[in-house]
Structures are given as structure tokens and as C-alpha cells.
Design an enzyme around this catalytic site. Structure first.
Site, PDB file in Angstrom:
ATOM      1  N   LYS A   1       0.877  -1.172   0.000  1.00  0.00           N
ATOM      2  CA  LYS A   1       0.000   0.000   0.000  1.00  0.00           C
ATOM      3  C   LYS A   1       0.910   1.216   0.000  1.00  0.00           C
ATOM      4  O   LYS A   1       1.693   1.431   0.930  1.00  0.00           O
ATOM      5  CB  LYS A   1      -0.904  -0.007   1.230  1.00  0.00           C
ATOM      6  CG  LYS A   1      -1.953   1.099   1.141  1.00  0.00           C
ATOM      7  CD  LYS A   1      -2.700   1.292   2.429  1.00  0.00           C
ATOM      8  CE  LYS A   1      -2.963   2.769   2.616  1.00  0.00           C
ATOM      9  NZ  LYS A   1      -3.345   3.087   3.987  1.00  0.00           N
TER      10      LYS A   1
ATOM     11  N   ASN B   1      -8.999   1.840  10.276  1.00  0.00           N
ATOM     12  CA  ASN B   1      -8.057   1.592  11.374  1.00  0.00           C
ATOM     13  C   ASN B   1      -8.491   2.345  12.633  1.00  0.00           C
ATOM     14  O   ASN B   1      -9.030   1.755  13.568  1.00  0.00           O
ATOM     15  CB  ASN B   1      -6.622   1.965  10.977  1.00  0.00           C
ATOM     16  CG  ASN B   1      -5.597   1.499  12.006  1.00  0.00           C
ATOM     17  OD1 ASN B   1      -5.916   1.115  13.118  1.00  0.00           O
ATOM     18  ND2 ASN B   1      -4.344   1.516  11.640  1.00  0.00           N
TER      19      ASN B   1
END
Lengths: 256, 332
Positions: free
Chosen positions: A95, A205
Site C-alpha cells: 500500500k 483503522n
């Protein structure tokens, strides 16, 4: 939708930072049924494999790992971190974050495209963290990316989908590219909304890690992405300007 | 059980010293063995020394708060310099969401406004319009407090062996001792495989221009820090939390984050002298909860994580219960 040839077991991608303890993180990942977990690599740790205790714990969860280049501000930093990640985690997925502004943590899209091109040529499968800009999306695809990860709002802000129009037009322009809303999701309803827009996955997250009860919040997000996806697949009604009674008029009392 | 069991305590950090003193107070004959050249040479040297059971509830489970409330009294009884005048939690204006979250996760505080902030901490009054005040919390200066415990241990008849390489061997014979209390923290990771290091970095600043009377936590979405005032206008600024067992020197990124945060708290820190920079590894179990575990005659007190000064008294009392309570082996 396949992510570089891989089908995810769930459209929920879960970040692994900021949890109260590794035990709570493990339990949260299990309860969420996440299809992917992301992990950031602090550069000073990667050199000595000093974060090994924590990374082993993540690897033991048996969920596909997506390392990220969180906190990198230059192309060179991001490329170096990606190479370390490939070595440490034995995966060519990365990522890619190239941060351009330290207050909003928004991506430097110019550096992003350049780093994506370099990494793709090096054999990486790049998941770029981007703004919802269509032209940037085109450049990233031209650079070899096969997945796009536009933000909903700045990282960790919990503000939801700031530009629904932009996200919708990205979906419409690239019907065959896996799209993930990457940042800014704060509530399960935000995640459901992204799935209703036709996105293939969401990455969460802070919204889970910083909830009073991360494990319960993970379950909430897991249900929300499922609800959003089913809602999309079931074919939503079109909004109308006029009210339309859903109860038949038959048998209504005559008051005249 | 002999009235005065022979006990070896390994490691003179906060867990070892508190255990040693507690055992000596119950009548044990204690030898404290430390590989380093002073007490508290490991992670304890870098500690904040905040006695903040309620603030810690922001990220720690309830059991930490429950077991650490008594620590405030323990330190007051053992270290006269212990200060109990509360702690303060502030956030820059644009991060007041962090303050709301902190309040939701904690208790035993009251919300105060600018005028009361100014009464408590005149140097901060015009900088923050809202704060949380935890009046029952306190602080010790870790380095001085551990030195005071060492003196206390000696006055109770205990022995302190520094530079003690002879007893450092992990194959150390148990037979000379009724009990061995292993308090070596991260150094005993080979016996405690689930132990990991959580890296922390801190600074000490000397700044005559700033006066603070109590620990101040400044919340920030990415870089929460605390500043603990020590004697003589020394301020401890800490601390990073990184999942890493790398104990090399501080990184530029961490240092600039800590310094920027101090500056945000009060621009008067800009003229501060940086008098110390430290890096340490917090010994941590997977649940981040300190624990007492027993293997034969060895009792491990470990996994102190960021709760060494808060949890050591409760864990030491658990060790005393094992040794002086019903559960003890026959000694010859």
C-alpha cells in the site's frame, strides 16, 4: 472483484496500529473477519528486524498482509520502505502512501504516480493511497496500478465520505478496477455508504482501534460492509421528489 | 517456612526494588542483584514516574486502574518527595475531539476552564480554554525514588549488589535461595518468550522560563505527549510508543515530534536546554498487563509495559502473598 488476481474473503481491510494491546488487536482481527490487514513499517525497525515480535503476531493471524509505506514523504523513502516490506513480509503487495501535507496527511499525487511507476517496474503490486481525482486515477492505472484507494476524508479524521460525487464518478469511470475507500471512515454507516456506492472494499483503522470497545466496533463494521454490499447488489430504489404512499388507499375511512 | 527466608531479587529496576523493599518489610532476608552500575539503569531510568491510575484508563483495561489506585499511597509512604497534586490533560484548540474521547474513557476528573487552568498552572492559563483535572493523581521522580528505595532496603538489612555479573548467569543455581524473584524486565525475554519490547524515547529539558506544578498530558491525534516537571526546572518530555525492540538512539522524527509538542504546550520552552535524551524498551506481554508468574522457586515479576511505577506495589504485594501466605514449600 479480484485484487491482483486474489479474491478477498471480506471487503473489510483492517489497519493494525493504535490498539490497546496486541491481544486486543488479535481478537479484533478475528471478530472482524477482515479480508486483509495492513501493517506499517517504521524504517528504523526494518533495518534490524526489530519489530519482529509484533510482525510475527500479525503473521500468525493468517490474514493476507498488506504492508504500507505510512509516514513516507518522498518517493525515495516510499520506494525504500516498500523494498524492506517485501523482504520482511515476503509479499509483493504494497500500500503506497506518499504524504504531501503533514497536517491533512493528504497524498502527494505527483510523487505517488512516480513511486507507483518505479515499484510496478520492480514487480510490486501497488495499492496507491490517492485523492478521489479522476485524472490522478488514470495516471496511476497507466503507471501499472490495478487497484485504486481513494480517501474518504483525511487519515484518522473519522469524517466519512467528504466527496460522494467524486467517489461516485470514480466508480462510474472505472467499473472494472477494484476500488477501496482508504481513509477517513469513522462510523459503520460510512463504511456501508461506501459499499452502497459500489466500492469493492473499505480500509478502517482508527475508527476501530480508538473505539471504547474495539472488538465490538469491529463486529459493527463487519456487519456494515455486508449490509452495504447486499444493499448495492439488491438494486436500490431511485429517490423521488414526491411522496408516494406505501400503504394502499383501499379501505380508508371516508370522513366527508 | 523459616521466619526469615533467603530471597534473591534479580534486577534493580522499579519492579525489583519495590519487590525487594516489600519483602524485606515482611521480614525476608533480601539480596538485590543488578548487572548495571546503578539502580534503575534500564527502562525505569526513562520512566515518567506519573502516578496516574485514572488517566491510564484512556488506553489500559480496568484491571490496571483497579490495581494501581493503592500505588499512590504506597509511594507516598516510601518516598517522602512524592507529590500528590493532580494531573492535567489539555489539547490544542483544533484537537478538542481528543479531549472528549479522553473524558469518555476515564473517570475521577473534572472539566475545568481557562481561569482554573490559570490558577493551577499560571504558565498555561492563556493557552488552553479547556482541560481535564485529575486531582488525586501524583508523581515521583523515578531516579530519586529508586535511590530512596535502595537506601530503605539497606536500612532493612538488605544487600544491594551492583555490577553483579556473577549472578547474571541464567543457569543460576536455585538451591542457595528459598526464592528467586526475577525482575529483569526485557533482559529475561529468553525465559519469557511472549515478552516483547515496546520502544520509548524521551527527553529531559531544563527551562527556567517555565514553571509547572504537576504532570501535563497534551493530546494529539498522532503525537500525544506528557511533560512531567521535576526539581530545578527540569522537565521530562515523553514518550514515544513503537512496536520495536531496537534500543538505539532517538530518531530525528521522534525528537522533533517531542520538541514540537513541548513548544506547542508553551513557546517558552524554545529556550530550554536539552539535558538528556533517552531510549528504552518497555518489557511487555501480549495483553500489555504486568503479571506475577511462578515457576518452582522462581517468581517472575515482568511485563511492566508503561505501568512500572503504577503496578509494582500491587505486584510486590502479590509476591509477598505467595511467599508469606499459605502457598509455600517446606524449607530445610
Amino acid at each position: 472483484m479480484l485484487f491482483y488476481g486474489t479474491e478477498l474473503s471480506s471487503p473489510l481491510m483492517l489497519g493494525t496500529a493504535q490498539y490497546p494491546s496486541p491481544d486486543i488487536l488479535s481478537e479484533t482481527v478475528k471478530v472482524s473477519g477482515a479480508g486483509v490487514i495492513t501493517v506499517s513499517l517504521r524504517r528504523e525497525s526494518a533495518n534490524l528486524r526489530a519489530g519482529q515480535a509484533f510482525w510475527s503476531l500479525l503473521q500468525d493471524l493468517n490474514v493476507p498482509l498488506l504492508p504500507n509505506t505510512a509516514g513516507c514523504h518522498t518517493v525515495k523513502e516510499a520506494v525504500t520502505t516498500a523494498h524492506m516490506a517485501r523482504e520482511v513480509f515476503n509479499t509483493d503487495w504494497i500500500k503506497l502512501e506518499v504524504i504531501g501535507e503533514s497536517d491533512t496527511l493528504q497524498p502527494d499525487v505527483f510523487g505517488l504516480v512516480e513511486a507507483a511507476r518505479i515499484l510496478t517496474e520492480d514487480g510490486f503490486k501497488v495499492f496507491p493511497y490517492m485523492t478521489e481525482d479522476l485524472v490522478v486515477a488514470e495516471r496511476l492505472l497507466a503507471a501499472g496500478c490495478e487497484v485504486l484507494m481513494p480517501w474518504g476524508a483525511p487519515i484518522g479524521s473519522g469524517r466519512g465520505l467528504n466527496n460522494v460525487f467524486g467517489l461516485r464518478s470514480l466508480r462510474a469511470h472505472f467499473p472494472n478496477v477494484p476500488l477501496v475507500v482508504d481513509a477517513g471512515i469513522g462510523l459503520p454507516s460510512h463504511a456501508a455508504q461506501a459499499m452502497e456506492l459500489g466500492y469493492d472494499a473499505v480500509l478502517i483503522n482508527t475508527a476501530v482501534a480508538k473505539a471504547a470497545d474495539p472488538i465490538a466496533m469491529a463486529r459493527a463494521f463487519s456487519l456494515a460492509v455486508e449490509a452495504g454490499r447486499l444493499g448495492r447488489e439488491a438494486g436500490p430504489m431511485e429517490p423521488r421528489d414526491m411522496a408516494s404512499p406505501s400503504t394502499p388507499m383501499l379501505g380508508l375511512a371516508s370522513l366527508s | 517456612m523459616a521466619p526469615s527466608p533467603e530471597i534473591l531479587v534479580r534486577g534493580a529496576g522499579v519492579a525489583g526494588l519495590v519487590s525487594a523493599v516489600s519483602l524485606a518489610e515482611r521480614g525476608a532476608h533480601v539480596t538485590l542483584s543488578e548487572i548495571g552500575d546503578r539502580v534503575g539503569a534500564g527502562a525505569s531510568w526513562m520512566a515518567g514516574g506519573m502516578l496516574a491510575p485514572w488517566c491510564e484508563a484512556e488506553s489500559a483495561p480496568d484491571i490496571i486502574t483497579q490495581r494501581s489506585v493503592s500505588a499512590v499511597e504506597w509511594w507516598k509512604a516510601h518516598v517522602p518527595e512524592t507529590i500528590i497534586n493532580g494531573s492535567l490533560v489539555v489539547a490544542p484548540p483544533r484537537d478538542t475531539g481528543e479531549l472528549r474521547r479522553f473524558a469518555r474513557m476515564t473517570s475521577h476528573f473534572r472539566e475545568i476552564g481557562a481561569s482554573e487552568i490559570g490558577q493551577l498552572e499560571p504558565d498555561l492559563g492563556d493557552r488552553f480554554s479547556r482541560a481535564l483535572f485529575f486531582p488525586e493523581e501524583g508523581q515521583v521522580d523515578p531516579r530519586k525514588a529508586l535511590e530512596a528505595l535502595k537506601t530503605r532496603l539497606v536500612s532493612l538489612g538488605g544487600t544491594v549488589c551492583l555490577n553483579d555479573t556473577a549472578r547474571h548467569d541464567d543457569r543460576l543455581s536455585e538451591s542457595n535461595w528459598d526464592y528467586i524473584i526475577d525482575c529483569r524486565g526485557y533482559a529475561s525475554r529468553h525465559q519469557r518468550p511472549s515478552l516483547r519490547g515496546v520502544r520509548g524515547e524521551m527527553l529531559l529539558l531544563k527551562c527556567p522560563d517555565v514553571t509547572l506544578h504537576r504532570p501535563v498530558r497534551m493530546l494529539h491525534p498522532r503525537i500525544p505527549i506528557y511533560i512531567v516537571p521535576r526539581a530545578d526546572h527540569i522537565f521530562m518530555v515523553g514518550a514515544t510508543m513503537i512496536e520495536s525492540n531496537d534500543d538505539r538512539g532517538i530518531t530525528l522524527r521522534s525528537m522533533s515530534e517531542l520538541l514540537n509538542a513541548a513548544w506547542t504546550l508553551s513557546p517558552a520552552f524554545s529556550e530550554a536546554e536539552i539535558v538528556d535524551i533517552g531510549t528504552g524498551l518497555r518489557p511487555s506481554y501480549p495483553d500489555n498487563i504486568p503479571a506475577v508468574t511462578r515457576e518452582g522457586r522462581t517468581i517472575h515479576v515482568n511485563g511492566m509495559y508503561r505501568h512500572g511505577f503504577l503496578l509494582s506495589p500491587a505486584l510486590a504485594s502479590e509476591v509477598c502473598d505467595i511467599i508469606f501466605g499459605v502457598e509455600h514449600p517446606q524449607t530445610s
